[in-house]
Scaffold this motif. Structure first.
Motif, mmCIF file in Angstrom:
data_model
loop_
_atom_site.group_PDB
_atom_site.id
_atom_site.type_symbol
_atom_site.label_atom_id
_atom_site.label_comp_id
_atom_site.label_asym_id
_atom_site.label_seq_id
_atom_site.Cartn_x
_atom_site.Cartn_y
_atom_site.Cartn_z
ATOM 1 N N THR A 20 0.852 -1.175 0.000
ATOM 2 C CA THR A 20 0.000 0.000 0.000
ATOM 3 C C THR A 20 0.893 1.232 0.000
ATOM 4 O OG1 THR A 20 -1.663 -1.178 1.292
ATOM 5 C CG2 THR A 20 -1.834 1.232 1.230
ATOM 6 N N VAL A 21 0.613 2.155 -0.907
ATOM 7 C CA VAL A 21 1.357 3.403 -0.928
ATOM 8 C C VAL A 21 0.394 4.552 -0.674
ATOM 9 C CG1 VAL A 21 3.182 2.553 -2.449
ATOM 10 C CG2 VAL A 21 1.193 3.654 -3.442
ATOM 11 N N SER A 22 0.923 5.614 -0.088
ATOM 12 C CA SER A 22 0.102 6.793 0.179
ATOM 13 C C SER A 22 0.966 8.038 0.042
ATOM 14 C CB SER A 22 -0.526 6.714 1.573
ATOM 15 O OG SER A 22 0.487 6.726 2.567
ATOM 16 N N LYS A 23 0.278 9.179 0.019
ATOM 17 C CA LYS A 23 0.954 10.461 -0.142
ATOM 18 C C LYS A 23 0.578 11.371 1.011
ATOM 19 C CE LYS A 23 -1.063 10.765 -4.109
ATOM 20 N NZ LYS A 23 -1.566 11.227 -5.400
ATOM 21 N N GLY A 25 1.807 15.484 2.932
ATOM 22 C CA GLY A 25 2.508 16.751 2.767
ATOM 23 C C GLY A 25 1.621 17.828 2.170
ATOM 24 N N THR A 26 2.197 18.990 1.972
ATOM 25 C CA THR A 26 1.445 20.142 1.468
ATOM 26 C C THR A 26 1.416 20.206 -0.047
ATOM 27 O OG1 THR A 26 3.436 21.519 1.562
ATOM 28 C CG2 THR A 26 1.989 21.525 3.514
ATOM 29 N N GLY A 27 2.210 19.366 -0.707
ATOM 30 C CA GLY A 27 2.289 19.382 -2.164
ATOM 31 C C GLY A 27 1.543 18.225 -2.790
ATOM 32 N N ALA A 28 1.854 17.989 -4.066
ATOM 33 C CA ALA A 28 1.168 16.932 -4.814
ATOM 34 C C ALA A 28 2.164 16.168 -5.669
ATOM 35 C CB ALA A 28 0.088 17.543 -5.696
ATOM 36 N N GLY A 29 1.778 14.945 -6.017
ATOM 37 C CA GLY A 29 2.618 14.111 -6.864
ATOM 38 C C GLY A 29 1.985 12.756 -7.054
ATOM 39 N N SER A 30 2.739 11.864 -7.694
ATOM 40 C CA SER A 30 2.238 10.514 -7.936
ATOM 41 C C SER A 30 3.307 9.501 -7.548
ATOM 42 C CB SER A 30 1.856 10.339 -9.406
ATOM 43 O OG SER A 30 2.998 10.480 -10.229
ATOM 44 N N ILE A 31 2.847 8.269 -7.347
ATOM 45 C CA ILE A 31 3.744 7.150 -7.035
ATOM 46 C C ILE A 31 3.432 6.057 -8.042
ATOM 47 C CG2 ILE A 31 4.498 5.474 -5.311
ATOM 48 C CD1 ILE A 31 3.157 7.367 -3.197
ATOM 49 N N THR A 32 4.466 5.545 -8.710
ATOM 50 C CA THR A 32 4.290 4.454 -9.657
ATOM 51 C C THR A 32 5.210 3.298 -9.288
ATOM 52 O OG1 THR A 32 5.917 5.432 -11.163
ATOM 53 C CG2 THR A 32 3.591 5.939 -11.583
ATOM 54 N N GLY A 33 4.788 2.112 -9.679
ATOM 55 C CA GLY A 33 5.555 0.893 -9.452
ATOM 56 C C GLY A 33 4.791 -0.252 -10.083
ATOM 57 N N LEU A 54 9.465 1.544 -6.452
ATOM 58 C CA LEU A 54 8.484 2.617 -6.412
ATOM 59 C C LEU A 54 9.179 3.917 -6.789
ATOM 60 C CD1 LEU A 54 6.701 1.817 -3.032
ATOM 61 C CD2 LEU A 54 5.851 1.343 -5.346
ATOM 62 N N THR A 55 8.495 4.743 -7.563
ATOM 63 C CA THR A 55 9.055 6.029 -7.967
ATOM 64 C C THR A 55 8.059 7.129 -7.631
ATOM 65 O OG1 THR A 55 10.269 4.973 -9.766
ATOM 66 C CG2 THR A 55 10.017 7.364 -9.883
ATOM 67 N N ALA A 56 8.542 8.128 -6.890
ATOM 68 C CA ALA A 56 7.727 9.291 -6.535
ATOM 69 C C ALA A 56 8.056 10.410 -7.523
ATOM 70 C CB ALA A 56 8.043 9.742 -5.119
ATOM 71 N N THR A 57 7.010 11.013 -8.094
ATOM 72 C CA THR A 57 7.184 12.105 -9.054
ATOM 73 C C THR A 57 6.324 13.279 -8.615
ATOM 74 O OG1 THR A 57 7.510 10.471 -10.809
ATOM 75 C CG2 THR A 57 7.044 12.739 -11.490
ATOM 76 N N ALA A 58 6.978 14.392 -8.299
ATOM 77 C CA ALA A 58 6.263 15.591 -7.858
ATOM 78 C C ALA A 58 5.644 16.303 -9.056
ATOM 79 C CB ALA A 58 7.224 16.540 -7.142
ATOM 80 N N THR A 59 4.499 16.935 -8.826
ATOM 81 C CA THR A 59 3.878 17.757 -9.862
ATOM 82 C C THR A 59 4.510 19.145 -9.828
ATOM 83 O OG1 THR A 59 2.123 18.448 -8.366
ATOM 84 C CG2 THR A 59 1.667 16.541 -9.754
ATOM 85 N N THR A 60 4.273 19.928 -10.861
ATOM 86 C CA THR A 60 4.801 21.286 -10.929
ATOM 87 C C THR A 60 4.344 22.066 -9.707
ATOM 88 O OG1 THR A 60 4.750 21.203 -13.328
ATOM 89 C CG2 THR A 60 4.862 23.382 -12.334
ATOM 90 N N GLY A 61 5.272 22.754 -9.088
ATOM 91 C CA GLY A 61 4.968 23.531 -7.887
ATOM 92 C C GLY A 61 5.161 22.758 -6.601
ATOM 93 N N SER A 62 5.548 21.488 -6.706
ATOM 94 C CA SER A 62 5.801 20.655 -5.531
ATOM 95 C C SER A 62 7.163 19.989 -5.674
ATOM 96 C CB SER A 62 4.727 19.562 -5.398
ATOM 97 O OG SER A 62 3.462 20.115 -5.173
ATOM 98 N N SER A 63 7.652 19.457 -4.562
ATOM 99 C CA SER A 63 8.879 18.671 -4.602
ATOM 100 C C SER A 63 8.702 17.434 -3.725
ATOM 101 C CB SER A 63 10.081 19.492 -4.120
ATOM 102 O OG SER A 63 9.961 19.789 -2.744
ATOM 103 N N THR A 89 4.958 5.596 2.357
ATOM 104 C CA THR A 89 4.352 6.917 2.194
ATOM 105 C C THR A 89 5.375 7.876 1.615
ATOM 106 O OG1 THR A 89 2.894 6.522 4.073
ATOM 107 C CG2 THR A 89 3.197 8.814 3.401
ATOM 108 N N ALA A 90 4.972 8.569 0.542
ATOM 109 C CA ALA A 90 5.806 9.590 -0.082
ATOM 110 C C ALA A 90 5.328 10.964 0.388
ATOM 111 C CB ALA A 90 5.712 9.507 -1.603
ATOM 112 N N THR A 91 6.270 11.817 0.752
ATOM 113 C CA THR A 91 5.929 13.173 1.177
ATOM 114 C C THR A 91 6.250 14.143 0.046
ATOM 115 O OG1 THR A 91 6.380 12.636 3.478
ATOM 116 C CG2 THR A 91 6.339 14.978 2.898
ATOM 117 N N PHE A 92 5.238 14.928 -0.320
ATOM 118 C CA PHE A 92 5.387 15.973 -1.324
ATOM 119 C C PHE A 92 5.067 17.308 -0.655
ATOM 120 C CE2 PHE A 92 4.084 12.186 -3.697
ATOM 121 C CZ PHE A 92 5.061 12.130 -4.677
ATOM 122 N N ASP A 93 5.936 18.288 -0.819
ATOM 123 C CA ASP A 93 5.683 19.610 -0.251
ATOM 124 C C ASP A 93 5.641 20.653 -1.347
ATOM 125 O OD1 ASP A 93 5.463 18.930 2.479
ATOM 126 O OD2 ASP A 93 7.629 18.805 2.656
#
Length: 178
Positions: A20-23, A25-33, A54-63, A89-93
């Motif tokens: 199970t993966v989850s996200k 933080g204050t930002g946004a992104g995706s997790i793939t695997g 698993l790979t975490a990818t932040a969206t524009t405006g997040s890290s 769990t991946a943290t995106f800010d």
């Protein structure tokens, strides 16, 4: 064949564990695997002892700032071996932009400009977090006077304030004292 023979096949059920993966933080992104595209699909049943990248990818405006749970570290890609049910769990800010304030002096007089992080004579630029209110002070040298501000700063008072919503330049005009 000289007699009847019986053969028996034995099958072993290989267990599967839930990843199970989850996200957070204050930002946004995706997790793939393998089998996971989180946003929409955040769980996968994985054959025991299988490594999953698993790979975490932040969206524009997040890290992406790091993993927690069964996954650790700050690398965007991580490998988790499924020897039991695991949660990562991946943290995106949100990325808070910074803008550069540049100050300069003009005119035939001399003086200095100071503000948080700025001592112009020697340090005339500083990066500030978006929406920071910066107060600048123009101090004329002996024999000079402060005349006015130019650029993103205005007025004839020796102090000026500027809100950092973009890269900005402020100029202090100094003249010889009368």
């Amino acid at each position: 064949f000289d007699q009847a023979k019986t053969c028996t096949a034995t099958f072993q059920v290989i267990p599967k564990y839930t990843l199970t993966v989850s996200k957070t933080g204050t930002g946004a992104g995706s997790i793939t695997g393998t089998g996971i595209t989180c946003g929409s699909d955040c769980t996968e049943n994985v054959v025991a002892n299988t490594p999953v990248t698993l790979t975490a990818t932040a969206t524009t405006g997040s890290s992406f700032t790091g993993w927690s749970g069964a996954c650790t570290g700050t690398n965007a890609a991580v490998i988790v071996t499924m020897d039991q049910a695991k949660t990562c769990t991946a943290t995106f800010d949100k990325v808070i932009p910074k803008y550069t304030l540049t100050v300069s002096k003009t005119g035939t007089g001399t003086g200095s400009i100071t503000g948080t992080g700025i001592t112009c004579g020697t340090d005339c630029t500083e990066d500030y977090t978006a929406k920071t209110l910066v107060t600048l002070t123009a101090t004329p040298d002996t024999g000079s006077q402060f005349v006015s501000w130019g650029g993103a700063c205005s007025g004839t008072a020796t102090t000026a304030t500027v809100t950092m919503t973009a890269a900005k330049t402020c100029t202090a005009n100094f003249a010889p004292a009368n």
